[in-house]
Scaffold this active site. Structure first.
Site, PDB file in Angstrom:
ATOM      1  N   PRO A 244       0.768  -1.177   0.185  1.00 22.95           N
ATOM      2  CA  PRO A 244       0.042   0.009  -0.073  1.00 22.95           C
ATOM      3  C   PRO A 244       0.909   1.212  -0.199  1.00 22.95           C
ATOM      4  O   PRO A 244       2.054   1.130   0.603  1.00 22.95           O
ATOM      5  CB  PRO A 244      -0.719   0.145   1.728  1.00 22.95           C
ATOM      6  CG  PRO A 244      -0.336  -1.261   1.942  1.00 22.95           C
ATOM      7  CD  PRO A 244       0.854  -1.775   1.408  1.00 22.95           C
ATOM      8  N   THR A 245       0.320   2.326  -0.588  1.00 23.28           N
ATOM      9  CA  THR A 245       1.122   3.564  -0.703  1.00 23.28           C
ATOM     10  C   THR A 245       0.377   4.604  -0.578  1.00 23.28           C
ATOM     11  O   THR A 245      -0.728   4.756  -1.351  1.00 23.28           O
ATOM     12  CB  THR A 245       2.380   3.655  -1.876  1.00 23.28           C
ATOM     13  OG1 THR A 245       3.098   4.447  -1.675  1.00 23.28           O
ATOM     14  CG2 THR A 245       1.693   3.658  -2.945  1.00 23.28           C
ATOM     15  N   TYR A 246       0.768   5.857  -0.242  1.00 15.94           N
ATOM     16  CA  TYR A 246       0.074   7.085  -0.039  1.00 15.94           C
ATOM     17  C   TYR A 246       0.871   8.347  -0.337  1.00 15.94           C
ATOM     18  O   TYR A 246       2.167   8.179  -0.018  1.00 15.94           O
ATOM     19  CB  TYR A 246      -0.891   7.069   1.141  1.00 15.94           C
ATOM     20  CG  TYR A 246      -0.110   7.347   2.287  1.00 15.94           C
ATOM     21  CD1 TYR A 246       0.684   6.479   2.873  1.00 15.94           C
ATOM     22  CD2 TYR A 246      -0.197   8.811   3.040  1.00 15.94           C
ATOM     23  CE1 TYR A 246       1.549   6.678   4.138  1.00 15.94           C
ATOM     24  CE2 TYR A 246       0.538   9.018   4.125  1.00 15.94           C
ATOM     25  CZ  TYR A 246       1.387   7.992   4.647  1.00 15.94           C
ATOM     26  OH  TYR A 246       2.001   8.137   5.818  1.00 15.94           O
TER      27      TYR A 246
ATOM     28  N   ARG B 214      -3.627   0.694   8.884  1.00 14.05           N
ATOM     29  CA  ARG B 214      -3.097   1.423   7.467  1.00 14.05           C
ATOM     30  C   ARG B 214      -3.241   0.396   6.634  1.00 14.05           C
ATOM     31  O   ARG B 214      -2.812  -0.874   6.800  1.00 14.05           O
ATOM     32  CB  ARG B 214      -2.064   2.220   7.849  1.00 14.05           C
ATOM     33  CG  ARG B 214      -2.032   3.731   8.191  1.00 14.05           C
ATOM     34  CD  ARG B 214      -1.021   4.051   9.290  1.00 14.05           C
ATOM     35  NE  ARG B 214      -1.530   3.253  10.628  1.00 14.05           N
ATOM     36  CZ  ARG B 214      -0.916   2.765  11.610  1.00 14.05           C
ATOM     37  NH1 ARG B 214       0.511   2.806  11.255  1.00 14.05           N
ATOM     38  NH2 ARG B 214      -1.273   2.166  12.564  1.00 14.05           N
TER      39      ARG B 214
ATOM     40  N   ARG C 164      -4.333  -3.450   0.584  1.00 13.16           N
ATOM     41  CA  ARG C 164      -4.040  -4.867   0.447  1.00 13.16           C
ATOM     42  C   ARG C 164      -5.005  -5.735   0.055  1.00 13.16           C
ATOM     43  O   ARG C 164      -4.988  -6.861  -0.621  1.00 13.16           O
ATOM     44  CB  ARG C 164      -3.411  -5.379   1.877  1.00 13.16           C
ATOM     45  CG  ARG C 164      -2.393  -4.691   2.565  1.00 13.16           C
ATOM     46  CD  ARG C 164      -1.654  -5.253   3.917  1.00 13.16           C
ATOM     47  NE  ARG C 164      -0.577  -4.174   4.176  1.00 13.16           N
ATOM     48  CZ  ARG C 164      -0.928  -3.460   5.071  1.00 13.16           C
ATOM     49  NH1 ARG C 164      -1.869  -3.481   5.930  1.00 13.16           N
ATOM     50  NH2 ARG C 164       0.186  -2.602   5.786  1.00 13.16           N
TER      51      ARG C 164
ATOM     52  N   ASP D 296       5.576  -3.051   3.459  1.00  5.40           N
ATOM     53  CA  ASP D 296       5.472  -1.847   3.770  1.00  5.40           C
ATOM     54  C   ASP D 296       6.051  -0.806   2.783  1.00  5.40           C
ATOM     55  O   ASP D 296       7.234  -1.383   2.783  1.00  5.40           O
ATOM     56  CB  ASP D 296       5.246  -1.337   5.183  1.00  5.40           C
ATOM     57  CG  ASP D 296       4.139  -2.039   5.813  1.00  5.40           C
ATOM     58  OD1 ASP D 296       3.277  -2.183   5.189  1.00  5.40           O
ATOM     59  OD2 ASP D 296       4.122  -1.658   7.100  1.00  5.40           O
TER      60      ASP D 296
ATOM     61  N   ASP E 178       7.866   1.850   3.797  1.00  6.49           N
ATOM     62  CA  ASP E 178       8.774   2.489   4.536  1.00  6.49           C
ATOM     63  C   ASP E 178       9.780   1.618   5.319  1.00  6.49           C
ATOM     64  O   ASP E 178      10.687   2.015   5.781  1.00  6.49           O
ATOM     65  CB  ASP E 178       8.350   3.440   5.215  1.00  6.49           C
ATOM     66  CG  ASP E 178       7.366   3.043   6.095  1.00  6.49           C
ATOM     67  OD1 ASP E 178       6.901   1.922   6.152  1.00  6.49           O
ATOM     68  OD2 ASP E 178       6.844   3.631   7.144  1.00  6.49           O
TER      69      ASP E 178
ATOM     70  N   GLU F  81      -2.838  -8.508  11.395  1.00  2.48           N
ATOM     71  CA  GLU F  81      -2.079  -9.402  10.799  1.00  2.48           C
ATOM     72  C   GLU F  81      -2.775 -10.899  11.205  1.00  2.48           C
ATOM     73  O   GLU F  81      -2.982 -11.711  10.585  1.00  2.48           O
ATOM     74  CB  GLU F  81      -0.657  -9.566  11.401  1.00  2.48           C
ATOM     75  CG  GLU F  81       0.321  -8.292  10.959  1.00  2.48           C
ATOM     76  CD  GLU F  81       0.141  -7.044  11.969  1.00  2.48           C
ATOM     77  OE1 GLU F  81      -0.606  -7.132  12.494  1.00  2.48           O
ATOM     78  OE2 GLU F  81       0.815  -6.261  11.561  1.00  2.48           O
TER      79      GLU F  81
ATOM     80  N   HIS G 124      11.313  -2.873  10.942  1.00  2.30           N
ATOM     81  CA  HIS G 124      10.275  -2.194  10.963  1.00  2.30           C
ATOM     82  C   HIS G 124      10.718  -0.344  11.122  1.00  2.30           C
ATOM     83  O   HIS G 124      10.529   0.197  12.077  1.00  2.30           O
ATOM     84  CB  HIS G 124       9.203  -2.354  11.832  1.00  2.30           C
ATOM     85  CG  HIS G 124       7.861  -1.602  11.845  1.00  2.30           C
ATOM     86  ND1 HIS G 124       7.650  -0.717  12.842  1.00  2.30           N
ATOM     87  CD2 HIS G 124       7.090  -1.276  10.944  1.00  2.30           C
ATOM     88  CE1 HIS G 124       6.782   0.164  12.739  1.00  2.30           C
ATOM     89  NE2 HIS G 124       6.315  -0.342  11.527  1.00  2.30           N
TER      90      HIS G 124
HETATM   91  C1  UGA Z   1       2.612  -0.752  11.104  1.00  6.08           C
HETATM   92  C2  UGA Z   1       2.912  -2.157  10.138  1.00  6.08           C
HETATM   93  O1  UGA Z   1       4.247  -2.043   9.589  1.00  6.08           O
HETATM   94  C3  UGA Z   1       1.862  -1.965   8.951  1.00  6.08           C
HETATM   95  O2  UGA Z   1       2.123  -3.167   8.270  1.00  6.08           O
HETATM   96  C4  UGA Z   1       0.295  -1.900   9.409  1.00  6.08           C
HETATM   97  O3  UGA Z   1      -0.416  -1.901   8.707  1.00  6.08           O
HETATM   98  C5  UGA Z   1       0.438  -0.609  10.576  1.00  6.08           C
HETATM   99  O4  UGA Z   1       1.479  -0.693  11.435  1.00  6.08           O
HETATM  100  C6  UGA Z   1      -1.171  -0.705  11.066  1.00  6.08           C
HETATM  101  O5  UGA Z   1      -1.335  -1.133  12.353  1.00  6.08           O
HETATM  102  O6  UGA Z   1      -1.927  -0.425  10.211  1.00  6.08           O
HETATM  103  P1  UGA Z   1       3.369   1.674  10.326  1.00  6.08           P
HETATM  104  O7  UGA Z   1       5.002   2.211  10.247  1.00  6.08           O
HETATM  105  O8  UGA Z   1       2.976   2.008  11.855  1.00  6.08           O
HETATM  106  O9  UGA Z   1       3.224   0.168  10.127  1.00  6.08           O
HETATM  107  O10 UGA Z   1       2.456   2.017   9.107  1.00  6.08           O
HETATM  108  P2  UGA Z   1       2.651   2.837   7.874  1.00  6.08           P
HETATM  109  O11 UGA Z   1       4.115   2.498   7.334  1.00  6.08           O
HETATM  110  O12 UGA Z   1       2.460   4.309   8.040  1.00  6.08           O
HETATM  111  O13 UGA Z   1       1.598   2.333   6.795  1.00  6.08           O
HETATM  112  C7  UGA Z   1       1.315   0.928   6.369  1.00  6.08           C
HETATM  113  C8  UGA Z   1       1.417   0.868   5.007  1.00  6.08           C
HETATM  114  O14 UGA Z   1       0.220   1.502   4.703  1.00  6.08           O
HETATM  115  C9  UGA Z   1       2.553   1.471   4.313  1.00  6.08           C
HETATM  116  O15 UGA Z   1       2.905   0.985   3.004  1.00  6.08           O
HETATM  117  C10 UGA Z   1       1.726   3.063   3.897  1.00  6.08           C
HETATM  118  O16 UGA Z   1       2.268   3.465   2.721  1.00  6.08           O
HETATM  119  C11 UGA Z   1       0.415   2.468   3.779  1.00  6.08           C
HETATM  120  N1  UGA Z   1      -0.695   3.627   4.121  1.00  6.08           N
HETATM  121  C12 UGA Z   1      -0.413   4.444   5.231  1.00  6.08           C
HETATM  122  C13 UGA Z   1      -1.518   3.896   3.197  1.00  6.08           C
HETATM  123  O17 UGA Z   1      -1.833   3.546   2.155  1.00  6.08           O
HETATM  124  N2  UGA Z   1      -2.590   4.860   3.587  1.00  6.08           N
HETATM  125  C14 UGA Z   1      -2.404   5.712   4.807  1.00  6.08           C
HETATM  126  O18 UGA Z   1      -3.199   6.596   4.817  1.00  6.08           O
HETATM  127  C15 UGA Z   1      -1.137   5.423   5.703  1.00  6.08           C
HETATM  128 MN    MN Z   2       5.755   1.901   8.235  1.00  2.01          MN
END
Ligand code: UGA
Ligand code: MN
Length: 344
Positions: free
Chosen positions: A99-101, A173, A178, A201, A203, A289, A317
């Site tokens: 996922p990406t935003y 998120r 997904r 993810d 990042d 998960e 992470h």
């Molecule tokens: C942690 C986990 O590593 C994620 O896999 C999990 O989805 C997230 O917690 C959660 O609990 O939802 P974290 O670093 O906190 O990750 O989350 P982000 O990296 O900000 O987001 C996870 C993925 O979703 C990223 O690939 C990001 O680009 C995407 N994302 C985030 C979106 O598509 N939309 C959004 O508004 C925010």
């Molecule tokens: Mn992340």
């Protein structure tokens, strides 16, 4: 006397005839050998010609191929090497959903990740944008990435979308994205595809070894994720003979799977067997998960331990710091941005 002369003449005449006959015969044999050797050399000459023609066509084709490769290389610098070196037909393909935003660091994060992925053989990147439309930034990024990819989009429902002021743990998120990726796999592939599913993810930090570890997943596999859950690592903590003996986690240890999204992979066959399994925005916090894995009817003891019996951290992470953009934002508000065309 006259009689003897006659006999003599007759004999000479016979002799002459015999000689003439022999000469004619020799001449004919000579003529025949000459003809044979001539037609033979003609044949050789012709086949030599054909050989040269084939060689010439080969040279032209080779030349054309080189030019095409050069043209492809000019447009997609890594594509040719990628195709040559990385498409190995006997390896299962890894299908990774990301996922990406839109945010200031999106392109930087995608670039870092994409360049890691260029080193992974038999890999398809399923990138799903959290947006109503596919953006030009991601479209162009993927086009020039040199990777094998599928570009999709699925906007997060407004009720589940984090506001920029919200703490990031408030809502899950990447759920809609997904699920969109899972639907694409179930529509476009079949249980016969020899493949592994992974969630990346955009990042995090991935060692190339983690992809090689997950490639042999028979049903589902796990490994530790560094810097996760407020710990050095989270997930399987003690493993033996490919089985997990202990789980290492500090937060909600009662979760069916106390692991991070980056710490597991499943064989595609399972995805087709349990065709309803997906992510949910309504899963309790920290259960994202676990909800997906229990949907695949998995239990903790089913998981195959990877990364040298879970003794190595091969994925971290990490999170990219949000840059302070006060000045840029002030200029944009005043309509005085340095270069509005500049893609960052
Ligand atoms: C942690 C986990 O590593 C994620 O896999 C999990 O989805 C997230 O917690 C959660 O609990 O939802 P974290 O670093 O906190 O990750 O989350 P982000 O990296 O900000 O987001 C996870 C993925 O979703 C990223 O690939 C990001 O680009 C995407 N994302 C985030 C979106 O598509 N939309 C959004 O508004 C925010
Ligand atoms: Mn992340």
């Amino acid at each position: 006397m006259f009689k003897t002369m006659n006999i003599f003449r007759l004999c000479t005449l016979k002799h002459m005839r015999l000689l003439l006959l022999m000469n004619t015969l020799i001449f004919l044999v000579l003529l025949f050998t000459l003809y044979i050797s001539f037609t033979h050399s003609e044949k050789n000459f012709n086949s030599g010609n054909k050989f040269d023609e084939k060689q010439l066509t080969l040279n032209i084709i080779e030349n054309r191929l080189q030019k095409l490769q050069q043209a492809l290389k000019n447009r997609f610098p890594s594509a040719v090497d990628y195709i040559d070196v990385h498409v190995k037909h006997d390896l299962p393909t890894i299908y990774a959903i990301t996922p990406t935003y839109k945010r200031w660091t999106q392109k930087a994060d995608l670039t870092r990740l994409g360049q890691t992925l260029l080193h992974v053989p038999n890999f398809r990147w399923i990138v799903v944008e959290d947006s109503n439309e596919k953006t030009a930034l991601v479209t162009n990024f993927l086009k020039f990435s040199g990777l094998q990819y599928t570009h999709l989009n699925a906007k997060t429902d407004q009720n589940y979308k984090l506001k920029s002021t919200d703490p990031n743990w408030l809502l899950p998120r990447g759920v809609a994205q997904r699920n969109k990726g899972l639907t694409w796999i179930r529509k476009n592939l079949s249980p016969h595809n020899n493949g592994i599913l992974y969630f990346l993810d955009d990042d995090n930090t991935y060692s190339l070894r983690v992809f090689e570890e997950m490639r042999s997943t028979e049903v589902a596999s796990v490994w530790p994720v560094g810097l996760s859950g407020g710990l050095k690592f989270e997930g399987p903590g003690k493993c033996k003979d490919g089985k997990v003996l202990e789980w290492y986690t500090a937060w909600k240890p009662e979760r069916p799977f106390p692991i991070d999204m980056a710490g597991f992979a499943v064989n595609l066959k399972l995805l087709f067997k349990y065709s309803e399994a997906e992510y949910s925005n309504d899963a309790p916090r920290g259960y994202l998960e676990s909800h997906f894995l229990t949907g695949l009817k998995l239990k903790r003891h089913d998981m195959e331990a990877k990364a040298d019996n879970c003794s190595k951290v091969l994925v971290w992470h990490t999170r990219t710091e949000k840059p302070k953009m006060k000045q840029e934002e002030a200029l944009i508000r005043q309509g005085k941005s340095s270069n509005s065309e500049m893609e960052v």
